[in-house]
Scaffold this motif. Sequence first.
Motif, PDB file in Angstrom:
ATOM      1  N   GLU A 230      -1.913   0.215   9.217  1.00  0.00           N
ATOM      2  CA  GLU A 230      -0.815   0.726  10.030  1.00  0.00           C
ATOM      3  C   GLU A 230       0.149  -0.403  10.371  1.00  0.00           C
ATOM      4  O   GLU A 230      -0.258  -1.456  10.856  1.00  0.00           O
ATOM      5  CB  GLU A 230      -1.367   1.335  11.322  1.00  0.00           C
ATOM      6  CG  GLU A 230      -2.351   2.465  11.092  1.00  0.00           C
ATOM      7  CD  GLU A 230      -3.063   2.887  12.366  1.00  0.00           C
ATOM      8  OE1 GLU A 230      -2.380   2.980  13.399  1.00  0.00           O
ATOM      9  OE2 GLU A 230      -4.282   3.108  12.315  1.00  0.00           O
ATOM     10  N   GLY A 231       1.415  -0.187  10.087  1.00  0.00           N
ATOM     11  CA  GLY A 231       2.468  -1.089  10.529  1.00  0.00           C
ATOM     12  C   GLY A 231       2.336  -2.507  10.019  1.00  0.00           C
ATOM     13  O   GLY A 231       2.598  -3.465  10.761  1.00  0.00           O
ATOM     14  N   TRP A 232       1.954  -2.674   8.735  1.00  0.00           N
ATOM     15  CA  TRP A 232       1.821  -4.038   8.226  1.00  0.00           C
ATOM     16  C   TRP A 232       3.194  -4.701   8.076  1.00  0.00           C
ATOM     17  O   TRP A 232       4.198  -4.052   7.864  1.00  0.00           O
ATOM     18  CB  TRP A 232       1.037  -4.056   6.918  1.00  0.00           C
ATOM     19  CG  TRP A 232       1.651  -3.322   5.765  1.00  0.00           C
ATOM     20  CD1 TRP A 232       2.504  -3.820   4.834  1.00  0.00           C
ATOM     21  CD2 TRP A 232       1.434  -1.953   5.403  1.00  0.00           C
ATOM     22  NE1 TRP A 232       2.848  -2.858   3.919  1.00  0.00           N
ATOM     23  CE2 TRP A 232       2.196  -1.699   4.248  1.00  0.00           C
ATOM     24  CE3 TRP A 232       0.662  -0.917   5.933  1.00  0.00           C
ATOM     25  CZ2 TRP A 232       2.210  -0.461   3.616  1.00  0.00           C
ATOM     26  CZ3 TRP A 232       0.676   0.318   5.314  1.00  0.00           C
ATOM     27  CH2 TRP A 232       1.446   0.536   4.170  1.00  0.00           C
ATOM     28  N   ASN A 233       3.175  -6.011   8.185  1.00  0.00           N
ATOM     29  CA  ASN A 233       4.410  -6.808   8.196  1.00  0.00           C
ATOM     30  C   ASN A 233       5.318  -6.361   9.342  1.00  0.00           C
ATOM     31  O   ASN A 233       6.542  -6.271   9.204  1.00  0.00           O
ATOM     32  CB  ASN A 233       5.130  -6.708   6.853  1.00  0.00           C
ATOM     33  CG  ASN A 233       5.993  -7.924   6.568  1.00  0.00           C
ATOM     34  OD1 ASN A 233       5.878  -8.955   7.233  1.00  0.00           O
ATOM     35  ND2 ASN A 233       6.870  -7.810   5.589  1.00  0.00           N
ATOM     36  N   MET A 242       0.571  -4.809   1.265  1.00  0.00           N
ATOM     37  CA  MET A 242      -0.576  -4.774   2.176  1.00  0.00           C
ATOM     38  C   MET A 242      -1.857  -5.179   1.450  1.00  0.00           C
ATOM     39  O   MET A 242      -2.601  -6.036   1.921  1.00  0.00           O
ATOM     40  CB  MET A 242      -0.690  -3.379   2.792  1.00  0.00           C
ATOM     41  CG  MET A 242      -1.735  -3.260   3.886  1.00  0.00           C
ATOM     42  SD  MET A 242      -3.371  -2.822   3.254  1.00  0.00           S
ATOM     43  CE  MET A 242      -3.051  -1.158   2.664  1.00  0.00           C
ATOM     44  N   ILE A 243      -2.138  -4.575   0.307  1.00  0.00           N
ATOM     45  CA  ILE A 243      -3.215  -5.059  -0.562  1.00  0.00           C
ATOM     46  C   ILE A 243      -2.564  -5.903  -1.643  1.00  0.00           C
ATOM     47  O   ILE A 243      -1.886  -5.394  -2.537  1.00  0.00           O
ATOM     48  CB  ILE A 243      -3.999  -3.900  -1.197  1.00  0.00           C
ATOM     49  CG1 ILE A 243      -4.771  -3.129  -0.127  1.00  0.00           C
ATOM     50  CG2 ILE A 243      -4.963  -4.417  -2.259  1.00  0.00           C
ATOM     51  CD1 ILE A 243      -5.898  -3.896   0.516  1.00  0.00           C
ATOM     52  N   SER A 244      -2.747  -7.215  -1.519  1.00  0.00           N
ATOM     53  CA  SER A 244      -2.204  -8.155  -2.498  1.00  0.00           C
ATOM     54  C   SER A 244      -3.378  -8.738  -3.270  1.00  0.00           C
ATOM     55  O   SER A 244      -4.136  -9.569  -2.752  1.00  0.00           O
ATOM     56  CB  SER A 244      -1.418  -9.264  -1.791  1.00  0.00           C
ATOM     57  OG  SER A 244      -0.956 -10.215  -2.719  1.00  0.00           O
ATOM     58  N   ALA A 245      -3.569  -8.284  -4.505  1.00  0.00           N
ATOM     59  CA  ALA A 245      -4.740  -8.645  -5.300  1.00  0.00           C
ATOM     60  C   ALA A 245      -4.307  -9.165  -6.658  1.00  0.00           C
ATOM     61  O   ALA A 245      -3.599  -8.470  -7.395  1.00  0.00           O
ATOM     62  CB  ALA A 245      -5.661  -7.435  -5.460  1.00  0.00           C
ATOM     63  N   ASN A 246      -4.749 -10.357  -6.982  1.00  0.00           N
ATOM     64  CA  ASN A 246      -4.384 -10.994  -8.242  1.00  0.00           C
ATOM     65  C   ASN A 246      -5.623 -11.496  -8.970  1.00  0.00           C
ATOM     66  O   ASN A 246      -6.586 -11.946  -8.341  1.00  0.00           O
ATOM     67  CB  ASN A 246      -3.442 -12.181  -7.984  1.00  0.00           C
ATOM     68  CG  ASN A 246      -2.111 -11.745  -7.419  1.00  0.00           C
ATOM     69  OD1 ASN A 246      -1.298 -11.145  -8.102  1.00  0.00           O
ATOM     70  ND2 ASN A 246      -1.893 -12.046  -6.136  1.00  0.00           N
ATOM     71  N   ASN A 247      -5.549 -11.389 -10.304  1.00  0.00           N
ATOM     72  CA  ASN A 247      -6.603 -11.956 -11.141  1.00  0.00           C
ATOM     73  C   ASN A 247      -7.975 -11.396 -10.771  1.00  0.00           C
ATOM     74  O   ASN A 247      -8.945 -12.125 -10.588  1.00  0.00           O
ATOM     75  CB  ASN A 247      -6.602 -13.486 -11.032  1.00  0.00           C
ATOM     76  CG  ASN A 247      -7.469 -14.147 -12.082  1.00  0.00           C
ATOM     77  OD1 ASN A 247      -7.684 -13.590 -13.167  1.00  0.00           O
ATOM     78  ND2 ASN A 247      -7.985 -15.325 -11.765  1.00  0.00           N
ATOM     79  N   ILE A 248      -8.047 -10.059 -10.666  1.00  0.00           N
ATOM     80  CA  ILE A 248      -9.281  -9.369 -10.294  1.00  0.00           C
ATOM     81  C   ILE A 248      -9.830  -8.659 -11.530  1.00  0.00           C
ATOM     82  O   ILE A 248      -9.080  -8.231 -12.411  1.00  0.00           O
ATOM     83  CB  ILE A 248      -9.030  -8.351  -9.171  1.00  0.00           C
ATOM     84  CG1 ILE A 248      -8.247  -8.989  -8.022  1.00  0.00           C
ATOM     85  CG2 ILE A 248     -10.341  -7.781  -8.662  1.00  0.00           C
ATOM     86  CD1 ILE A 248      -8.975 -10.011  -7.218  1.00  0.00           C
TER      87      ILE A 248
END
Length: 724
Positions: A230-233, A242-248
Amino acid sequence: MKHLIYFLLFSTAVFSQNYHYAIDEAPAKTPGVENQLEEIAYFGAYLLPLTQKATLQVALDKYGSVRLEKGDYSGVNIVMKSNQKLYGHPSLNKISAITIAAGSTGVVLESLLPADQNITMQAGGVISYCTFKSIKFGTLVGTNVMMENNTFINFSGPIRIDCSQSGYIRNNKIIKHQSQGGANMLVLKGNSTTPSYGNVSLHTNFLTPHGDTTDLDGLRSLTFVGLDAEGWNLSGEGTKAMISANNIGDVKITNFNGANSYSAVKTPSFDIDAANVFFLEKPMNFPTDVLSLRANMFLVNGTGTYIRKPGTVTGFDLLANLNSSNMIRYNGVDQTTTMTNTAVINNISNTILGTKYTPWSRPSWETLPNPLGANWKTDRVGKPDQTSYIQGLIDSKGVADLPEGIFYIGSTLKLPVDSNHGIVGQGTGKTVIVGLTDNFPLISLTGGQDANFILGYLTLQGGSVGVYSSQDYGSQHITYQNIKFVVFRNQNYGMQLRRMKGFDNNFLDNLGFVDCNIGFFQDPLTPYANDIDTSSFVDKTMFYKNQFINSSTGVSMMATRADNLDAWVDCKFDGGRVAIALNAQNTPLAANCDFTNYSGVNIITSNVFSLYNSNIYNNKTTGPTINAISTNIEGCQFSDNVPLFSPVMFNPLTNHIVNSTITGNVVTQIPANQGYGLESAIYVNSTFLANPTLSKLLVNVKAGVPTVIINSTPNSYPQLLVTQ
């Protein structure tokens, strides 16, 4: 002699606590009934007086297991080593920084408030099989640490583990993670040399982070079951999704819900770079959500869309019931017949089947203590009324610390909702508060906004209600509530929320509801008057290891203002008419639960419901197991030979079954020409013993008409709540 003061000494292994009361207030003694195992461990720990808080490290090193009185124990940093245990008071103790020594195993931290302090996982040796439970407003940190098979339960605060250079994060369970404000609420970084994998977050709430919410990088796998944001950033301090996913490797997310309409800078809900991405129930979406070129996206039951990063897409898009289409679409094309392209079938099949891992272990539920036995009603006749004694302790001490014994009361105990008042006993088998009659609530909550009360380690028996919250004693909004080890027996309602404001982000730990009409009762004003103050809403609350035994209805939450992401985890539902009766819910879920010995019409009723790793067996219902408009089921076993779903008047059904085994008929029987909607469904890698033609790897059902999309034999096993 009436005012003669008795002095009783109740000894623990290492410290004594004194109780004073008048002769006519002395409690009757309880029979020799043991507490539950966790209670025995708690009360068996060395009780360190608040006046000796400077010696906390010495006490830990000498006794191994230490518990704290109510109060502030901050001022001394401590180091926890293997098998050391630190138990806070149920009110939570403020404490300074904690280090978990490298190589530690079996450490326990519970009921602590390390506000603005770090719990540091030390690099150097594997930290494993540690338990962190009910930790509030602390930050878990670790750099290049090795963490394996640890459990975090009801952890409130950021978790930031960076193993990008060395070390690893493997098979850790995070059960109820909540973080509010700040940034970087969840940071998990791995490396390719010593891979990180198998970490599962069950019930996550990211609330109004001022900047970036997550930083997930270099992990072989990552799973979220139940995620609300809720209300990210909120303050515009970040730039990431909000979900920042790299190299998974593999990302799996279910019950993905929330909103972001009021943030200063609106960023996507996800930006994921992974080999495989799986969503099950995805109501939250933004048109700017981003997926990498290589990702194979498999979505079941979702809304919205997403964009690919610029370049040539090498992954596929398999979208099942996106935007209520009741279709399966592969790379933009609706699939209306069985697939025949071998390469495509193999690619999708490999994604669906994945690797078979070990499911989470089943809970082991103890028989709840019954200190008063079957004759409790006749035994209470003629007993002295001890209401004033307990109320006097509440009013004068804040927390009434009750000794072992039976306390009979003839009128309600008033407990302020101000985070400072409460009642604590000596265990569910040792301290009992009993109503002399059954026409009043044992405990009535008074006042309170954005606060809570303290209750633990006792049995509440008789009376009309165990704990009563209502507008009768002022508007109430109960937050960050932690009730632990309370057994409610022989009440109309164990807990009743009657026309109060709300019950938000709470943790109900090892509660028992035995022989009640309704165990937990959300009781709003109906019909809804568009007034949240009388809605009794229940949001983001977890029932953890609760037992609902021989109660006609285990849980009744017929909401008016919608409830959000409530969860039942490791719960036992045994005996009664209906286990869970819900309405107007967003993303409710039950995980690792058992449902047995029900004899009503349905076991679960709701508008929507999700089930994970749960077993349903030995029931004698007169109707189908579930009555709901939409369901999401993964990794479950339905062993009763009864139909699974009921038709719902005026509503089409949408059911989504993944990696599960069903004994009864999975096809809903829809009465013709009576106003019932038709059934649509998605079946993925599930075994239907009564419907072998639907036991295929991938099946779509649209308005009652099934189409086998991948015609191969399923191999049904859980893939979310697993250990790798």
